[in-house]
Scaffold this motif. Structure first.
Motif, mmCIF file in Angstrom:
data_model
loop_
_atom_site.group_PDB
_atom_site.id
_atom_site.type_symbol
_atom_site.label_atom_id
_atom_site.label_comp_id
_atom_site.label_asym_id
_atom_site.label_seq_id
_atom_site.Cartn_x
_atom_site.Cartn_y
_atom_site.Cartn_z
ATOM 1 N N LYS A 35 70.439 42.758 71.926
ATOM 2 C CA LYS A 35 70.635 42.663 70.479
ATOM 3 C C LYS A 35 71.931 42.425 69.930
ATOM 4 O O LYS A 35 71.863 41.663 69.009
ATOM 5 N N TYR A 62 70.455 40.331 62.462
ATOM 6 C CA TYR A 62 69.371 40.020 63.264
ATOM 7 C C TYR A 62 68.291 40.919 62.352
ATOM 8 O O TYR A 62 68.348 41.942 62.154
ATOM 9 N N SER A 68 60.106 41.372 65.243
ATOM 10 C CA SER A 68 59.298 42.287 65.826
ATOM 11 C C SER A 68 57.799 42.029 65.627
ATOM 12 O O SER A 68 56.974 41.895 66.432
ATOM 13 N N ASN A 82 61.911 35.564 74.930
ATOM 14 C CA ASN A 82 62.684 36.009 76.255
ATOM 15 C C ASN A 82 63.287 34.892 77.035
ATOM 16 O O ASN A 82 64.347 35.284 77.589
HETATM 17 C C1 LIG Z 1 61.383 42.394 70.513
HETATM 18 C C2 LIG Z 1 62.310 42.914 69.270
HETATM 19 C C3 LIG Z 1 62.278 42.162 67.978
HETATM 20 C C4 LIG Z 1 61.573 44.339 68.805
HETATM 21 O O1 LIG Z 1 62.251 44.947 67.865
HETATM 22 P P1 LIG Z 1 61.777 46.498 67.521
HETATM 23 O O2 LIG Z 1 62.934 47.009 66.526
HETATM 24 O O3 LIG Z 1 60.512 46.393 66.985
HETATM 25 O O4 LIG Z 1 61.771 47.513 68.748
HETATM 26 P P2 LIG Z 1 62.567 47.970 69.958
HETATM 27 O O5 LIG Z 1 63.808 47.126 70.116
HETATM 28 O O6 LIG Z 1 63.164 49.193 69.475
HETATM 29 O O7 LIG Z 1 61.775 47.608 70.944
HETATM 30 C C5 LIG Z 1 60.354 48.292 70.773
HETATM 31 C C6 LIG Z 1 59.842 48.320 72.545
HETATM 32 O O8 LIG Z 1 59.630 47.039 72.939
HETATM 33 C C7 LIG Z 1 60.382 46.857 73.905
HETATM 34 N N1 LIG Z 1 61.052 45.538 74.062
HETATM 35 C C8 LIG Z 1 62.003 44.902 73.640
HETATM 36 N N2 LIG Z 1 62.102 43.746 73.612
HETATM 37 C C9 LIG Z 1 61.030 43.479 74.410
HETATM 38 C C10 LIG Z 1 60.654 42.033 74.954
HETATM 39 N N3 LIG Z 1 61.294 41.003 74.897
HETATM 40 N N4 LIG Z 1 59.354 42.300 75.575
HETATM 41 C C11 LIG Z 1 58.530 43.301 75.658
HETATM 42 N N5 LIG Z 1 58.988 44.533 75.233
HETATM 43 C C12 LIG Z 1 60.204 44.495 74.841
HETATM 44 C C13 LIG Z 1 61.581 47.922 73.947
HETATM 45 O O9 LIG Z 1 62.290 48.241 75.235
HETATM 46 C C14 LIG Z 1 60.877 49.201 73.584
HETATM 47 O O10 LIG Z 1 60.061 49.797 74.518
HETATM 48 C C15 LIG Z 1 63.548 43.399 69.816
HETATM 49 O O11 LIG Z 1 63.475 44.353 70.704
HETATM 50 C C16 LIG Z 1 64.102 42.154 70.624
HETATM 51 O O12 LIG Z 1 64.909 41.290 69.862
HETATM 52 N N6 LIG Z 1 64.058 42.029 71.902
HETATM 53 C C17 LIG Z 1 64.698 40.825 72.505
HETATM 54 C C18 LIG Z 1 65.885 41.360 73.757
HETATM 55 C C19 LIG Z 1 64.952 41.623 74.851
HETATM 56 O O13 LIG Z 1 64.419 40.674 75.203
HETATM 57 N N7 LIG Z 1 65.124 43.023 75.371
HETATM 58 C C20 LIG Z 1 64.311 43.277 76.605
HETATM 59 C C21 LIG Z 1 65.179 43.316 77.791
HETATM 60 S S1 LIG Z 1 66.433 42.547 77.947
#
Ligand SMILES: CC(C)(COP(=O)(O)OP(=O)(O)OC[C@H]1O[C@@H](n2cnc3c(N)ncnc32)[C@H](O)[C@@H]1O)[C@@H](O)C(=O)NCCC(=O)NCCS
Ligand SMILES: Nc1ncnc2c1ncn2[C@@H]1O[C@H](COP(=O)(O)OP(=O)(O)OP(=O)(O)O)[C@@H](O)[C@H]1O
Length: 199
Positions: A35, A62, A68, A82
């Motif tokens: 993030k 962001y 989301s 991703n």
């Molecule tokens: C997808 C986004 C917008 C969701 O935001 P939101 O505030 O709704 O939720 P939060 O971040 O709390 O995540 C909610 C759940 O989803 C999971 N999660 C986060 N990113 C991802 C993803 N890319 N794919 C699947 N699950 C994810 C989190 O671990 C958590 O279990 C945000 O998490 C994001 O921008 N992710 C991109 C970064 C990423 O890929 N992170 C994952 C590991 S590096």
């Protein structure tokens, strides 16, 4: 030794990592760093705007809640997000890991078993598991802004539990009746034997 901690939403990855930190081991929180990178990395930012539109960012940074909704309702957009974010996180993790001196270090990430060994860059993958119903209750308590159907949608977009169990090296059960701390202590004892020393 680099140890990955993964699991679905609300399974207890952070709970495991907080305890590991209390024991003195360094933890890299990939979701949190992602993030920060999404805001600070200019190329990443430009590519996210190209993928999702200007609404992905506001004057405050962001626009996570909006992103989301976009990505958790579209597997294609989630995969593209991703593919933009993960290479930058991988580089950031490598830099962080090379600066650590502890014999065992941890990386917490929601996405890990989906990646190739080179992408995830850890030696062991630990999956934290808990029953869906329990996860739903925990997330509703932790994130009251999320509806039950939103949480369900996120769960449906994540790797199924059976696949996670088959792919992980170690499973930690964080259900209602399982004791989390003894399982983590056992894990650390086991890992310490492999690296030959304690912190
Ligand atoms: C997808 C986004 C917008 C969701 O935001 P939101 O505030 O709704 O939720 P939060 O971040 O709390 O995540 C909610 C759940 O989803 C999971 N999660 C986060 N990113 C991802 C993803 N890319 N794919 C699947 N699950 C994810 C989190 O671990 C958590 O279990 C945000 O998490 C994001 O921008 N992710 C991109 C970064 C990423 O890929 N992170 C994952 C590991 S590096
Ligand atoms: N064994 C447990 N018993 C009761 N509550 C728990 C337990 N483990 C975790 N929790 C709580 O459940 C919620 C989710 O746990 P945690 O944040 O560790 O999950 P997570 O896997 O990191 O979730 P996310 O993927 O959303 O970041 C938190 O509020 C946490 O305090």
């Amino acid at each position: 030794m680099k140890v990955g901690i993964t699991g679905g939403i609300g399974a207890g990855k952070s709970a495991v990592c907080k305890y590991v930190e209390v024991l003195g081991y360094p933890v890299y929180y990939a979701d949190d760093r992602a993030k920060e990178i999404i805001v600070a990395h200019q190329t990443v930012r430009a590519r996210i705007i190209a993928l999702l539109g200007q609404e992905a960012y506001t004057s405050e940074g962001y626009n996570r809640a909006w992103v989301s909704r976009q990505v958790f309702s579209s597997p294609e957009k989630l995969a593209k997000l991703n593919s933009i974010v993960h290479p930058a996180v991988k580089e950031d993790f490598s830099l962080w890991a090379s600066a650590q001196t502890a014999p065992i270090i941890f990386k917490e990430a929601a996405i890990m078993l989906e990646q190739s060994a080179a992408e995830r860059n850890v030696d062991v993958v630990v999956a934290v598991m808990a029953p869906r119903a329990e996860r739903l209750i925990r997330i509703q308590q932790r994130d009251p802004q999320r509806s039950a159907s939103e949480i369900q949608k996120i769960i449906d977009r994540q790797m199924p539990e059976a696949q996670m169990t088959a792919l992980a090296d170690v499973i930690i059960n964080n259900g209602d009746h399982d004791a989390l701390i003894p399982q983590i202590n056992d894990l650390i004892a086991h890992l310490s034997k492999s690296v030959g020393k304690l912190i």
